[in-house]
Design an enzyme around this catalytic site. Structure first.
Site, PDB file in Angstrom:
ATOM      1  N   CYS A  61       0.824  -1.020   0.121  1.00 19.62           N
ATOM      2  CA  CYS A  61      -0.122   0.019   0.061  1.00 19.62           C
ATOM      3  C   CYS A  61       0.863   1.175  -0.026  1.00 19.62           C
ATOM      4  O   CYS A  61       1.641   1.290   0.820  1.00 19.62           O
ATOM      5  CB  CYS A  61      -0.849   0.096   0.988  1.00 19.62           C
ATOM      6  SG  CYS A  61      -1.689   1.508   1.576  1.00 19.62           S
ATOM      7  N   TYR A  78      -5.642   6.922  -8.726  1.00 21.08           N
ATOM      8  CA  TYR A  78      -6.700   6.304  -8.445  1.00 21.08           C
ATOM      9  C   TYR A  78      -7.844   6.766  -9.112  1.00 21.08           C
ATOM     10  O   TYR A  78      -8.852   5.985  -9.696  1.00 21.08           O
ATOM     11  CB  TYR A  78      -6.853   6.294  -6.839  1.00 21.08           C
ATOM     12  CG  TYR A  78      -6.020   5.412  -6.134  1.00 21.08           C
ATOM     13  CD1 TYR A  78      -6.285   3.964  -5.635  1.00 21.08           C
ATOM     14  CD2 TYR A  78      -4.819   5.735  -5.551  1.00 21.08           C
ATOM     15  CE1 TYR A  78      -5.682   3.157  -5.129  1.00 21.08           C
ATOM     16  CE2 TYR A  78      -3.741   4.686  -5.073  1.00 21.08           C
ATOM     17  CZ  TYR A  78      -4.286   3.726  -4.865  1.00 21.08           C
ATOM     18  OH  TYR A  78      -3.498   2.914  -3.993  1.00 21.08           O
TER      19      TYR A  78
END
Length: 339
Positions: free
Chosen positions: A50, A181
């Protein structure tokens, strides 16, 4: 951060909107939120896959907080329930004694309604999550945990530069960190096109900014460099293909590629990167984008070790400080470039 939730997919109609409601409790030197800085009391839970959690791994290393703040690592994949401690024997965290990170969230907030995200800091005595406010966590490492910094720790958030660091961070977050994203999770063509244009406009701006300076703000590494680096490190490995951020690869943007290699080769940065886990996470978890779950073999990633040439620019990585020592054996990344 890459959260989990009870919904199965990541893509919804229209433009992607990130849920930014985090647990904002802070761990501070004066303990004003009920959680004073105490070495050994808290456990940082992260995942190497992440980018948001990767920031905390870097800052913890740079500041030398290993003795004060233990580390629990989740594996690269998760389901709708939670990130999981599936890397070690028995599939449980050896300190918290749980398999699902969500157990720490539910211990403090029964019925917690939002995504179970990393990074998170957990209060070990109670097993309760304290905070998952990833942006504040690293700032507090720099400002509230000062008594526990290693000798020679760099100033990642120096007061004279904070206004400029904050300004740069805002644009990097909206346009780059979250911008990839918005491309990858766009629900329609117009939303994707707009996100794509915004992302590469910002990357062009960063290329220009870094053309005559070694670091984003000032003449040493700061919080701003940490935040940009974790996105750049994942750009060719996952964002270029998986998130359709494909105008150019990072390796085709000369300034940013050299800048990223400079940081990667700086102790505390590249030694936190696990490309295998990064690729596994994105390609295996985002099944609405990649329904087969197949993890691509490429791209070739050994170029991160090519000399960068940016040492000729003004500045030194740690300013008046010193590099951190090598990672502890239990925290070393193995087979970093394995596919």
């Amino acid at each position: 951060m890459s959260g989990t939730s009870e919904t199965a997919g990541y893509i919804e109609p229209g433009a992607y909107e990130r849920d930014t409601n985090y647990i904002t409790t802070r761990i501070t030197a004066d303990g004003r939120d009920g959680y004073p800085v105490e070495p050994g009391r808290y456990r940082l839970v992260a995942a190497r896959a992440c980018p948001w959690a990767n920031r905390t791994l870097i800052v913890r290393r740079l500041l030398g907080l290993e003795d004060a703040l233990s580390l629990g690592l989740c594996g690269p994949t998760h389901d709708q329930r939670s990130w999981t401690f599936d890397l070690g024997p028995g599939g449980v965290d050896p300190v918290l004694g749980v398999h699902f990170l969500r157990d720490a969230y539910l211990a403090r907030f029964p019925g917690y309604p939002r995504g179970i995200t990393v990074p998170a800091v957990v209060d070990v005595p109670t097993g309760q999550v304290v905070t998952n406010d990833y942006a504040q966590i690293t700032l507090d490492f720099s400002t509230e945990w000062v008594r526990h910094h290693r000798p020679g720790a760099p100033q990642l958030y120096p007061e004279p530069l904070r206004a400029e660091i904050d300004q740069v961070n805002r644009r990097v977050y909206t346009e780059v960190n979250n911008g990839v994203y918005r491309c990858g999770f766009a629900g329609d063509q117009d939303s994707y096109d707009a996100a794509y244009d915004r992302l590469f406009t910002a990357l062009d701006w960063l290329s220009e900014r870094l053309s005559d300076r070694r670091y984003l703000v000032g003449e040493a590494i700061t919080e701003a460099d940490v935040r940009l680096f974790t996105t750049l490190a994942r750009f060719d490995a996952v964002y270029h293909g998986h998130f359709k951020c494909n105008r150019t690869k990072l390796t085709e943007m000369p300034v940013l590629w050299a800048y990223a290699r400079d940081l990667f080769q700086t102790p505390g940065f590249g030694d936190t990167i696990d490309f295998t886990q990064i690729k596994q996470h994105y390609y295996m978890v985002h099944t609405d984008i990649n329904p087969t779950g197949i993890v691509p073999k490429g791209p070739e990633l050994s170029g991160w070790l090519i000399p960068h040439g940016r040492e000729t620019l003004p500045g030194t990585p740690f300013g008046d400080g010193t590099p951190p020592p090598p990672p502890r054996p239990a925290e070393q990344v193995t087979d970093q470039f394995a596919i």
